[in-house]
Scaffold this motif. Structure first.
Motif, PDB file in Angstrom:
ATOM      1  N   ARG A  45       8.731  -8.382  -3.598  1.00 37.17           N
ATOM      2  CA  ARG A  45       7.950  -7.151  -3.558  1.00 37.17           C
ATOM      3  C   ARG A  45       8.863  -6.053  -3.015  1.00 37.17           C
ATOM      4  N   ALA A  46       9.020  -4.998  -3.781  1.00 40.33           N
ATOM      5  CA  ALA A  46       9.922  -3.917  -3.389  1.00 40.33           C
ATOM      6  C   ALA A  46       9.378  -3.220  -2.140  1.00 40.33           C
ATOM      7  N   PRO A  47      10.240  -2.914  -1.180  1.00 37.16           N
ATOM      8  CA  PRO A  47       9.784  -2.224   0.034  1.00 37.16           C
ATOM      9  C   PRO A  47       9.452  -0.763  -0.265  1.00 37.16           C
ATOM     10  N   GLY A  48       8.500  -0.248   0.496  1.00 39.84           N
ATOM     11  CA  GLY A  48       8.188   1.174   0.410  1.00 39.84           C
ATOM     12  C   GLY A  48       7.401   1.607  -0.809  1.00 39.84           C
ATOM     13  N   VAL A  49       6.807   0.667  -1.535  1.00 39.10           N
ATOM     14  CA  VAL A  49       6.029   1.029  -2.725  1.00 39.10           C
ATOM     15  C   VAL A  49       4.657   1.553  -2.305  1.00 39.10           C
ATOM     16  N   ASP A  50       4.255   2.679  -2.878  1.00 39.35           N
ATOM     17  CA  ASP A  50       2.921   3.222  -2.630  1.00 39.35           C
ATOM     18  C   ASP A  50       1.959   2.556  -3.608  1.00 39.35           C
ATOM     19  N   TRP A  51       1.359   1.458  -3.166  1.00 36.33           N
ATOM     20  CA  TRP A  51       0.498   0.697  -4.069  1.00 36.33           C
ATOM     21  C   TRP A  51      -0.781   1.441  -4.418  1.00 36.33           C
ATOM     22  N   ALA A  52      -1.144   2.420  -3.612  1.00 29.95           N
ATOM     23  CA  ALA A  52      -2.331   3.217  -3.939  1.00 29.95           C
ATOM     24  C   ALA A  52      -2.121   4.014  -5.224  1.00 29.95           C
ATOM     25  N   SER A  53      -0.858   4.271  -5.563  1.00 24.65           N
ATOM     26  CA  SER A  53      -0.571   5.029  -6.782  1.00 24.65           C
ATOM     27  C   SER A  53      -0.597   4.158  -8.033  1.00 24.65           C
ATOM     28  N   VAL A  54      -0.653   2.829  -7.841  1.00 25.80           N
ATOM     29  CA  VAL A  54      -0.731   1.908  -8.983  1.00 25.80           C
ATOM     30  C   VAL A  54      -2.209   1.673  -9.280  1.00 25.80           C
ATOM     31  N   ARG A  55      -2.733   2.500 -10.148  1.00 29.77           N
ATOM     32  CA  ARG A  55      -4.167   2.450 -10.441  1.00 29.77           C
ATOM     33  C   ARG A  55      -4.483   1.678 -11.717  1.00 29.77           C
TER      34      ARG A  55
END
Length: 220
Positions: A45-55
Motif C-alpha cells: 500500500r503506497a504511503p500518503g495516499v488520500d483514500w477519500a479521493s478514491v471514490r
C-alpha cells in the motif's frame, strides 16, 4: 449379588467419568491450540495516499494464466462484488469486450503509460483502475486460486495498492481460514454446518479468496 452388581456399576461409572474427563481435556487442548499460520501473500500500500479521493474503481478484465478458460471471468465478477461489499468506494466492471491491461508491458520506469489509463478512467469516470491476472486456478478438490492485482491511480498512473498470493487449500493455514470464513462469515450462528463444504465448492472457495483479496486491497 445386589451389592456386587452395585459395586460393578459404580466402578463402570467411575471409569466412564474418567474417560469423559480425558476426552474433555483433549478437546479443550485442541480448542486452545493456536491456528496454523495464514497463507503468505505479498501486499503493498503506497504511503500518503488520500483514500477519500478514491471514490470509484473500475475492475478491468483479468488476464488468465491458468488452464481453466472461464477462471478469469468468474473470479473477476466475485472480486468486484467483494470489493463493493467493503463499502470503501463504488466498484464497476469494465465491459467484457475490453482487453486486459497487462502490468508488465505498460510499466515504464515504475509508472504506467498514462494515455491507456486515462482512456479507461475517462470512459468509466473512475479514480482508480484495478488490473491483474489469475495466476493459477484449480477448481476441484483441493481447490487453489492465485491472484496478482494492482490498483492504479488514474490521476498519477502509479500503483497505490497491490497483492500477489496463492490460496492453496492443501496449506493448513489456508484451509483453516477458508473453514472459518464459511462458518462465521457465510453461516454465522449455524454450528451444525459442515465447514468442509467450502473446500469442495468452487463457487464458495472463489468467494473466500476474493474476500481475502478485497480486504488486502481496500482495507488499511
Amino acid at each position: 449379588m445386589v451389592r456386587s452388581a452395585r459395586r460393578k456399576g459404580e466402578s463402570m461409572a467411575r471409569r466412564f467419568a474418567g474417560l469423559l474427563v480425558v476426552c474433555l481435556g483433549a478437546a479443550a487442548c485442541a480448542h486452545l491450540s493456536p491456528p496454523p499460520p495464514p497463507p503468505v501473500i505479498s501486499r503493498y500500500r503506497a504511503p500518503g495516499v488520500d483514500w477519500a479521493s478514491v471514490r470509484r474503481v473500475v475492475v478491468m478484465p483479468l488476464d488468465n494464466q491458468s488452464d481453466e478458460p472461464e477462471a478469469a471471468d468468474d473470479i473477476r465478477g466475485v472480486l468486484a462484488a467483494e470489493l463493493q461489499a467493503m463499502g470503501r468506494f463504488e466498484v464497476i466492471m469494465a465491459a467484457p469486450d475490453c482487453d486486459p491491461i497487462e502490468a508488465d508491458p505498460v510499466h515504464v520506469s515504475g509508472r504506467f503509460r498514462e494515455p491507456e489509463l486515462f482512456a479507461v478512467a475517462l470512459r468509466y469516470h473512475a479514480d482508480a483502475v484495478l488490473i491483474g491476472s489469475v495466476t493459477q486456478y484449480r477448481p476441484y478438490t483441493p481447490p487453489s486460486v492465485g491472484l496478482s492485482l494492482e490498483l492504479v491511480s488514474a490521476a498519477e498512473a502509479v500503483v497505490v495498492a497491490s497483492l500477489d498470493g496463492v490460496w492453496d487449500s492443501r496449506d493448513s493455514g489456508t484451509a483453516f481460514l477458508a473453514r472459518e470464513f464459511y462458518l462465521h462469515a457465510l453461516n454465522p450462528g449455524h454450528s451444525l454446518i459442515d465447514p468442509e463444504k467450502i473446500l469442495t465448492s468452487p463457487t464458495l472457495y472463489q468467494k473466500f479468496v476474493c474476500r481475502q483479496a478485497a480486504l488486502a486491497i481496500a482495507v488499511p
